[in-house]
Write an enzyme that holds these catalytic residues in place. Structure first.
Site, short mmCIF file in Angstrom:
data_model
loop_
_atom_site.label_atom_id
_atom_site.label_comp_id
_atom_site.label_asym_id
_atom_site.label_seq_id
_atom_site.Cartn_x
_atom_site.Cartn_y
_atom_site.Cartn_z
N HIS A 1 -3.31 -5.37 1.48
CA HIS A 1 -2.66 -5.65 2.76
C HIS A 1 -2.69 -7.14 3.07
O HIS A 1 -3.60 -7.61 3.77
CB HIS A 1 -3.37 -4.89 3.89
CG HIS A 1 -3.21 -3.42 3.83
ND1 HIS A 1 -2.18 -2.75 4.45
CD2 HIS A 1 -3.96 -2.47 3.20
CE1 HIS A 1 -2.30 -1.46 4.22
NE2 HIS A 1 -3.36 -1.26 3.46
N GLU B 1 -0.99 -8.68 5.13
CA GLU B 1 -0.75 -8.86 6.56
C GLU B 1 -2.05 -8.81 7.37
O GLU B 1 -2.04 -9.12 8.56
CB GLU B 1 0.25 -7.80 7.08
CG GLU B 1 -0.30 -6.40 7.24
CD GLU B 1 -0.39 -5.57 5.96
OE1 GLU B 1 -0.67 -4.36 6.08
OE2 GLU B 1 -0.17 -6.12 4.86
N CYS C 1 0.83 -1.21 0.00
CA CYS C 1 0.00 0.00 0.00
C CYS C 1 0.87 1.27 0.00
O CYS C 1 1.36 1.67 -1.05
CB CYS C 1 -1.00 -0.04 1.15
SG CYS C 1 -2.40 1.07 0.95
#
Length: 187
Positions: A169, A171, A79
């Site tokens: 994302h 994560e 990002c």
């Protein structure tokens, strides 16, 4: 293997948790001295790209990290990390590392309310969940850039040599595919 995670702002702790699940040693990069630790790669997390760029300059981290990237250090930007690695930002002056031959559009999907999830193929390894929050996308990719994922006709993941970027994302999901891909790059 040991991965440094830029920990100035953004989702750095979440990247750490993903690396822990993979059994990968990691540490946080907050000061220039932290770069002296031996490391095999760097993760630049999502967050606010303009704030991160300002902090990188103030803490004198921008130049040393850029030099590491240019010398072949594997780097993974999510990002805001994608924006910081982009050599061009649409309708703005580039203000980060500028090491990857891509043109990024900031907040391409709108503001926070424009956040969404999608499932798409990543790097030919099958579909994965992708979480987009005030996400950019890649409008243009240079000839040396390999496109790894596309959502709704927009490039959302790419690789150029030692550099990996995602507009989403990884994560924030349970899927380890993207982090595993990066760790394979760094090994």
């Amino acid at each position: 293997m040991k991965i440094g995670i830029l920990a100035l702002q953004g989702a750095f702790a979440e990247h750490g948790r993903m690396l822990e699940k993979l059994g990968i040693q990691h540490f946080q990069i907050r000061r220039r001295e932290d770069l002296l630790q031996g490391h095999d790669g760097i993760i630049i997390p999502g967050g606010e790209s303009t704030v991160m760029a300002k902090l990188l300059r103030e803490l004198r981290l921008l130049g040393p990290i850029k030099e590491e990237i240019e010398n072949g250090m594997p780097v993974f930007g999510t990002c805001a990390g994608l924006i910081l690695l982009a050599s061009r930002i649409r309708n703005e002056e580039a203000y980060g590392f500028g090491t990857m031959d891509i043109a990024a559009r900031r907040n391409a999907y709108g503001r926070q309310l424009g956040s969404f999830q999608a499932y798409a193929d990543f790097g030919g390894g099958g579909k994965i969940e992708m979480t987009f929050i005030r996400a950019p996308y890649i409008e243009e990719a240079g000839t040396e850039v390999e496109v790894l994922a596309v959502v709704d006709g927009n490039i959302v993941a790419a690789r150029q040599g030692n550099q990996l970027v995602t507009a989403f994302h990884p994560e924030l999901t349970e899927n380890l595919a993207v982090h595993r891909y990066f760790c394979n790059m760094a090994s």
